[in-house]
Design a protein around this motif. Structure first.
Motif, PDB file in Angstrom:
ATOM      1  N   UNK A  36       0.857  -1.191   0.000  1.00 56.19           N
ATOM      2  CA  UNK A  36       0.000   0.000   0.000  1.00 56.19           C
ATOM      3  C   UNK A  36       0.887   1.234   0.000  1.00 56.19           C
ATOM      4  N   UNK A  37       0.358   2.326  -0.533  1.00 55.65           N
ATOM      5  CA  UNK A  37       1.046   3.616  -0.484  1.00 55.65           C
ATOM      6  C   UNK A  37       0.031   4.709  -0.192  1.00 55.65           C
ATOM      7  N   UNK A  38       0.446   5.641   0.653  1.00 57.83           N
ATOM      8  CA  UNK A  38      -0.402   6.745   1.089  1.00 57.83           C
ATOM      9  C   UNK A  38       0.152   8.035   0.491  1.00 57.83           C
ATOM     10  N   UNK A  39      -0.687   8.739  -0.270  1.00 59.43           N
ATOM     11  CA  UNK A  39      -0.258   9.926  -1.010  1.00 59.43           C
ATOM     12  C   UNK A  39      -1.107  11.133  -0.598  1.00 59.43           C
ATOM     13  N   UNK A  40      -0.519  12.008   0.186  1.00 57.10           N
ATOM     14  CA  UNK A  40      -1.165  13.261   0.568  1.00 57.10           C
ATOM     15  C   UNK A  40      -0.383  14.411  -0.053  1.00 57.10           C
ATOM     16  N   UNK A  41      -0.931  15.081  -1.074  1.00 62.00           N
ATOM     17  CA  UNK A  41      -0.185  16.149  -1.744  1.00 62.00           C
ATOM     18  C   UNK A  41       0.312  17.236  -0.794  1.00 62.00           C
TER      19      UNK A  41
ATOM     20  N   UNK B 239      -4.147  21.913  -6.241  1.00 62.27           N
ATOM     21  CA  UNK B 239      -4.500  21.261  -7.495  1.00 62.27           C
ATOM     22  C   UNK B 239      -3.248  20.895  -8.284  1.00 62.27           C
ATOM     23  N   UNK B 240      -2.317  21.834  -8.396  1.00 64.65           N
ATOM     24  CA  UNK B 240      -1.085  21.570  -9.142  1.00 64.65           C
ATOM     25  C   UNK B 240      -0.270  20.473  -8.481  1.00 64.65           C
ATOM     26  N   UNK B 241      -0.099  20.556  -7.159  1.00 65.77           N
ATOM     27  CA  UNK B 241       0.727  19.561  -6.471  1.00 65.77           C
ATOM     28  C   UNK B 241       0.075  18.183  -6.480  1.00 65.77           C
ATOM     29  N   UNK B 242      -1.258  18.141  -6.422  1.00 67.57           N
ATOM     30  CA  UNK B 242      -1.937  16.841  -6.483  1.00 67.57           C
ATOM     31  C   UNK B 242      -1.803  16.230  -7.872  1.00 67.57           C
ATOM     32  N   UNK B 243      -1.886  17.070  -8.915  1.00 69.61           N
ATOM     33  CA  UNK B 243      -1.695  16.563 -10.275  1.00 69.61           C
ATOM     34  C   UNK B 243      -0.278  16.032 -10.474  1.00 69.61           C
ATOM     35  N   UNK B 244       0.704  16.753  -9.943  1.00 72.33           N
ATOM     36  CA  UNK B 244       2.097  16.317 -10.053  1.00 72.33           C
ATOM     37  C   UNK B 244       2.295  14.983  -9.334  1.00 72.33           C
ATOM     38  N   UNK B 245       1.735  14.866  -8.141  1.00 71.62           N
ATOM     39  CA  UNK B 245       1.888  13.631  -7.364  1.00 71.62           C
ATOM     40  C   UNK B 245       1.242  12.442  -8.080  1.00 71.62           C
ATOM     41  N   UNK B 246       0.054  12.649  -8.616  1.00 71.29           N
ATOM     42  CA  UNK B 246      -0.663  11.563  -9.289  1.00 71.29           C
ATOM     43  C   UNK B 246       0.036  11.178 -10.592  1.00 71.29           C
ATOM     44  N   UNK B 247       0.530  12.179 -11.326  1.00 68.79           N
ATOM     45  CA  UNK B 247       1.243  11.901 -12.568  1.00 68.79           C
ATOM     46  C   UNK B 247       2.522  11.127 -12.302  1.00 68.79           C
ATOM     47  N   UNK B 248       3.225  11.460 -11.228  1.00 65.11           N
ATOM     48  CA  UNK B 248       4.457  10.747 -10.873  1.00 65.11           C
ATOM     49  C   UNK B 248       4.203   9.263 -10.711  1.00 65.11           C
ATOM     50  N   UNK B 249       3.087   8.937 -10.071  1.00 63.52           N
ATOM     51  CA  UNK B 249       2.758   7.537  -9.842  1.00 63.52           C
ATOM     52  C   UNK B 249       2.484   6.815 -11.151  1.00 63.52           C
ATOM     53  N   UNK B 250       1.693   7.429 -12.024  1.00 60.33           N
ATOM     54  CA  UNK B 250       1.316   6.777 -13.271  1.00 60.33           C
ATOM     55  C   UNK B 250       2.416   6.825 -14.322  1.00 60.33           C
TER      56      UNK B 250
END
Length: 388
Positions: free
Chosen positions: A176-181, A242-253
């Motif tokens: 599991x991984x926990x991602x909080x921007x 919004x920007x930091x959450x998009x960056x975090x999600x893109x990094x994962x994918x």
């Protein structure tokens, strides 16, 4: 889409401002003894450490701390972590930090119950684990590597001047991984932009290969555009959620194996950049930035069609009255201008590389054959010199 492939990702993600609360759902699945892995102590300053310690104690866990994981985890640190895990019969490795902590935890996980030296077994002979693997969980505080949802683990051996990554299978991926921007807001600008370029280059490494019409490449283009757009917003306002959450999600994918399906991949920027890192211990994203443009300009004639597409689809370059090469060159120029705007390091000399290191860095570069051109030793030297 080329060939036959399977796709499975074993990691469960919890994303968002309240994602840490889901640690309470995961901890009961594992035994009592938890090895808490983290870096230089920033998680103690920003309060994340106290939150996690509280949750671990509420769940009745015995905590064994493994602090001091460095940005480029060393083989010595790996052996130290293995010793902690063995002596305390660890049931769960909980990495709290960036990709280095996640990578390190995975390297420990495959080494605890293996009698052989992990460097020899996994990083020189590239063998797969045959022993029981200790499960890993991640709480991400820095984005870039995508290590939170893949099986990769990069380790540095300063004595050998080698920095090598081993991509393990599904069984080694974090459970599991926990991602909080919001956990990324306090990162210094240099670390933020280095992580952003790491994300972008992960996508490029998979994009710049193959000639077929591949769905993975369409996904890659969308991810790249998202990184560019969000990076410029985050540069102006690091706490833009919004920007930091998009960056975090893109990094994962960008690196959870999705966009590599059905195609070959390159990874030579990483091979050259990691060898630079073995000599300089420089920040990973900066080593990639410093060698990328010379490498891409060198291989562009061999993959001109894709580089032209990159210019048009990612950077919006118009092709009217221009040759394919001119369009492709404009695309790389647009990429360079974006990199300069972020403040990335574009010269390996600024990372500590000297002329007398170049041959050794080239010797330490693993040559892969998935891209548009299989490099010779002399060509690696040429690219390194143009990166100076």
């Amino acid at each position: 889409m080329l060939g036959n492939f399977s796709y499975h990702n074993a990691t469960k993600l919890y994303f968002g401002e309240d994602s840490l609360s889901y640690l309470n759902e995961e901890l009961p699945k594992y035994g009592k003894n938890v090895q808490l892995i983290y870096g230089g102590g920033s998680i103690k300053k920003n309060g994340i450490y106290d939150e996690i310690i509280g949750i671990l104690k509420e769940n009745g866990k015995e905590i064994f701390e493994d602090a001091g994981v460095m940005p480029n985890p060393t083989v010595e640190k790996l052996r130290e972590g293995v010793k902690i895990a063995r002596e305390n019969k660890i049931d769960l490795l909980l990495a709290v930090g960036g990709g280095s902590c996640c990578d390190y935890a995975k390297a420990v996980s495959v080494s605890v119950n293996c009698e052989e030296d992990p460097w020899e077994k996994y990083y020189l002979r590239f063998e797969e684990p045959e022993c029981e693997i200790v499960p890993v969980g991640c709480v991400l505080t820095m984005t870039g590597t995508g290590s939170e949802m893949n099986g990769g683990a990069v380790i540095t051996n300063h004595e050998s001047k080698l920095k090598i990554g081993h991509v393990f299978g599904d069984e080694v991926m974090p459970k599991f991984s926990i991602l909080n921007p919001k956990y990324t807001f306090s990162l210094p600008k240099k670390q933020m932009v280095a992580g952003i370029y790491d994300i972008f280059n992960h996508i490029c490494e998979q994009y710049f290969s193959g000639e077929d019409d591949n769905t993975s490449d369409y996904i890659a283009e969308a991810l790249m555009k998202s990184v560019v757009n969000s990076s410029l917003i985050a540069l102006e306002n690091p706490e833009d959620y919004e920007a930091r959450s998009n960056i975090m999600w893109t990094a994962t994918w960008a690196l959870n194996t999705l966009i590599s399906r059905g195609k070959s991949t390159d990874w030579m920027v990483h091979m050259i950049g990691q060898s630079v890192g073995a000599y300089t211990d420089a920040t990973h994203g900066m080593t990639l930035a410093a060698v990328s443009l010379p490498y891409y300009r060198f291989i562009m004639p061999y993959g001109l069609k894709k580089f032209k597409r990159f210019a048009e689809e990612v950077w919006g370059i118009r092709a009217e009255d221009k040759s394919d090469r001119e369009v492709a060159e404009e695309g790389l120029l647009a990429m360079e201008n974006w990199m300069k705007k972020l403040g990335l390091t574009l010269k390996i000399s600024e990372l500590g590389v000297t002329e007398d290191m170049i041959e050794g860095i080239a010797d330490g570069t693993i040559i892969l054959d998935g891209g548009y051109k299989v490099l010779t030793h002399e060509e690696v030297v040429k690219i390194l010199r143009e990166s100076m």
